[in-house]
Design a protein around this motif. Structure first.
Motif, PDB file in Angstrom:
ATOM      1  N   ASN A   1       0.822  -1.215   0.000  1.00  0.00           N
ATOM      2  CA  ASN A   1       0.000   0.000   0.000  1.00  0.00           C
ATOM      3  C   ASN A   1       0.854   1.261   0.000  1.00  0.00           C
ATOM      4  OD1 ASN A   1      -2.867  -0.591  -0.125  1.00  0.00           O
ATOM      5  ND2 ASN A   1      -2.610  -1.674   1.808  1.00  0.00           N
ATOM      6  N   ARG A   2       1.977   1.252   0.694  1.00  0.00           N
ATOM      7  CA  ARG A   2       2.875   2.401   0.649  1.00  0.00           C
ATOM      8  C   ARG A   2       3.444   2.564  -0.757  1.00  0.00           C
ATOM      9  NH1 ARG A   2       4.329   7.503   1.717  1.00  0.00           N
ATOM     10  NH2 ARG A   2       6.598   7.762   1.896  1.00  0.00           N
ATOM     11  N   GLY A   3       3.787   1.468  -1.393  1.00  0.00           N
ATOM     12  CA  GLY A   3       4.261   1.540  -2.766  1.00  0.00           C
ATOM     13  C   GLY A   3       3.203   2.082  -3.698  1.00  0.00           C
ATOM     14  N   ARG A   4       1.979   1.663  -3.508  1.00  0.00           N
ATOM     15  CA  ARG A   4       0.867   2.164  -4.324  1.00  0.00           C
ATOM     16  C   ARG A   4       0.707   3.668  -4.155  1.00  0.00           C
ATOM     17  NH1 ARG A   4      -5.161   2.457  -4.091  1.00  0.00           N
ATOM     18  NH2 ARG A   4      -5.968   1.656  -6.071  1.00  0.00           N
ATOM     19  N   GLU A   5       0.787   4.125  -2.905  1.00  0.00           N
ATOM     20  CA  GLU A   5       0.667   5.552  -2.624  1.00  0.00           C
ATOM     21  C   GLU A   5       1.742   6.348  -3.344  1.00  0.00           C
ATOM     22  OE1 GLU A   5       0.658   8.544   1.285  1.00  0.00           O
ATOM     23  OE2 GLU A   5       1.457   6.508   1.444  1.00  0.00           O
ATOM     24  N   LEU A   6       2.973   5.852  -3.334  1.00  0.00           N
ATOM     25  CA  LEU A   6       4.072   6.556  -3.974  1.00  0.00           C
ATOM     26  C   LEU A   6       4.007   6.458  -5.496  1.00  0.00           C
ATOM     27  CD1 LEU A   6       6.958   5.491  -1.580  1.00  0.00           C
ATOM     28  CD2 LEU A   6       6.172   7.837  -1.954  1.00  0.00           C
ATOM     29  N   VAL A   7       3.830   5.256  -6.010  1.00  0.00           N
ATOM     30  CA  VAL A   7       3.869   5.040  -7.458  1.00  0.00           C
ATOM     31  C   VAL A   7       2.721   5.754  -8.160  1.00  0.00           C
ATOM     32  CG1 VAL A   7       3.586   3.267  -9.245  1.00  0.00           C
ATOM     33  CG2 VAL A   7       5.154   2.884  -7.333  1.00  0.00           C
TER      34      VAL A   7
ATOM     35  N   HIS B   1       4.547   9.740  -9.320  1.00  0.00           N
ATOM     36  CA  HIS B   1       3.848   9.889 -10.606  1.00  0.00           C
ATOM     37  C   HIS B   1       4.478   9.074 -11.739  1.00  0.00           C
ATOM     38  CE1 HIS B   1       6.678  13.393 -10.538  1.00  0.00           C
ATOM     39  NE2 HIS B   1       6.723  13.277 -11.867  1.00  0.00           N
ATOM     40  N   CYS B   2       4.721   7.787 -11.458  1.00  0.00           N
ATOM     41  CA  CYS B   2       5.333   6.909 -12.462  1.00  0.00           C
ATOM     42  C   CYS B   2       4.485   6.812 -13.734  1.00  0.00           C
ATOM     43  CB  CYS B   2       5.564   5.521 -11.871  1.00  0.00           C
ATOM     44  SG  CYS B   2       6.585   5.518 -10.381  1.00  0.00           S
ATOM     45  N   GLY B   3       3.172   6.876 -13.564  1.00  0.00           N
ATOM     46  CA  GLY B   3       2.290   6.768 -14.723  1.00  0.00           C
ATOM     47  C   GLY B   3       2.378   7.934 -15.678  1.00  0.00           C
TER      48      GLY B   3
END
Length: 295
Positions: free
Chosen positions: A188-194, A199-201
């Motif tokens: 979930n922390r990775g999801r929040e950051l990515v 803004h990897c997308g």
């Protein structure tokens, strides 16, 4: 035939009315007062994670931090990341924290004009008031640099700010950063950051003809980045096929070195140099954990 012409005329007038309404309608909403005390260290960390230094500093040109970045050359023109130092005339030195909040979360300038979407504000929309206060505290420590950022080089009609209101109405969405039940804290922390700050997308998702991220193609890669660069797919199966693991991806985000011994180049090299190299091991592992097991 007459009925069809009348219908077409009505639709044209309705469309014109919508466009005119968007032209003169204010965008965004006034932010509530932010009276929290910001933490400079947390703000500096978030600024690194969010790519502020990497984008708003001409690293290759040896420019002062946050004094304005190298141009982003796109099919719509060349866009220059502005001066974000504390200079009151050429930077953000005369802004308030509320001006800053509106710019970061809504993509609206203190004068009410929408920013071009080369600024990845859609990914920052879920930043909390505390995160905004932290960022603001960090930006207040940046020495003033009295250097103007060049004007954007965009042709008509791209250079018409009112047209961005229509673009926002059609394509602007909030980032999906909320925790997902049943997933680990690291995921979930990775999801929040990515999906948020990092803004990897913005780079790793293809764009449509209007320059908006293609819905349904998130993280599938983009072969048409500014400057002729490209960003590979970040989808789990594609990453694993290229020998990425949580461990070596986290290491690459720290060092820029890939599993085959080569190093990131182009814009990804700048992302590492100005951003992810400064993140904690836990956050880099969280980002790698998420992208290798994304929804």
């Amino acid at each position: 035939m007459l009925a069809l012409l009348r219908t077409a005329a009505i639709l044209a007038m309705a469309g014109g009315a919508i466009v005119l309404g968007l032209m003169f309608r204010p965008v965004g909403s006034p932010p509530a007062p932010i009276e929290l005390t910001g933490d400079v260290n947390r703000g500096a960390y978030l600024a690194r994670a969010s790519g502020c230094i990497a984008c708003h500093t001409d690293i290759a040109g040896g420019a002062a931090p946050l004094a304005g970045g190298a141009p982003l050359k796109t099919p719509f023109g060349a866009f220059y990341p502005p001066n974000l130092t504390t200079d009151p005339d050429l930077g953000i030195g005369d802004w308030t924290v509320e001006d800053f909040a509106k710019a970061v979360r809504q993509g609206i300038s203190p004068t009410g004009e929408p920013y071009f979407p080369t600024f990845p504000y859609p990914f920052y929309a879920n930043f909390s008031d505390q995160e905004i206060a932290d960022l603001w505290a960090a930006f207040q420590t940046v020495p003033a640099v009295p250097e103007p950022s060049p004007e954007h080089e965009a042709p008509f009609p791209v250079n018409q700010r009112w047209a961005l209101k229509l673009w926002r109405a059609m394509f602007l969405t909030r980032p999906e950063t909320d925790p997902v039940d049943g997933r680990s804290a690291a995921w979930n922390r990775g999801r929040e950051l990515v999906r948020g700050a990092a803004h990897c997308g913005a780079c790793h998702t293809p764009r449509n003809l209007a320059g908006a991220r293609s819905r349904g193609a998130t993280f599938s890669g983009n072969e048409d980045l500014p400057g002729g660069d490209n960003a590979p797919s970040l989808r789990p199966a594609d990453l694993r096929a290229r020998s990425w693991t949580v461990e070596n991806l986290a290491f690459a985000l720290r060092t820029g070195l890939m599993p085959d011994g080569d190093s990131f180049g182009g814009s990804m090299g700048e992302v590492v140099q100005g951003g992810t190299a400064f993140l904690s091991d836990a956050d880099l592992t969280a980002m790698a954990t998420y992208v290798l097991d994304a929804e």
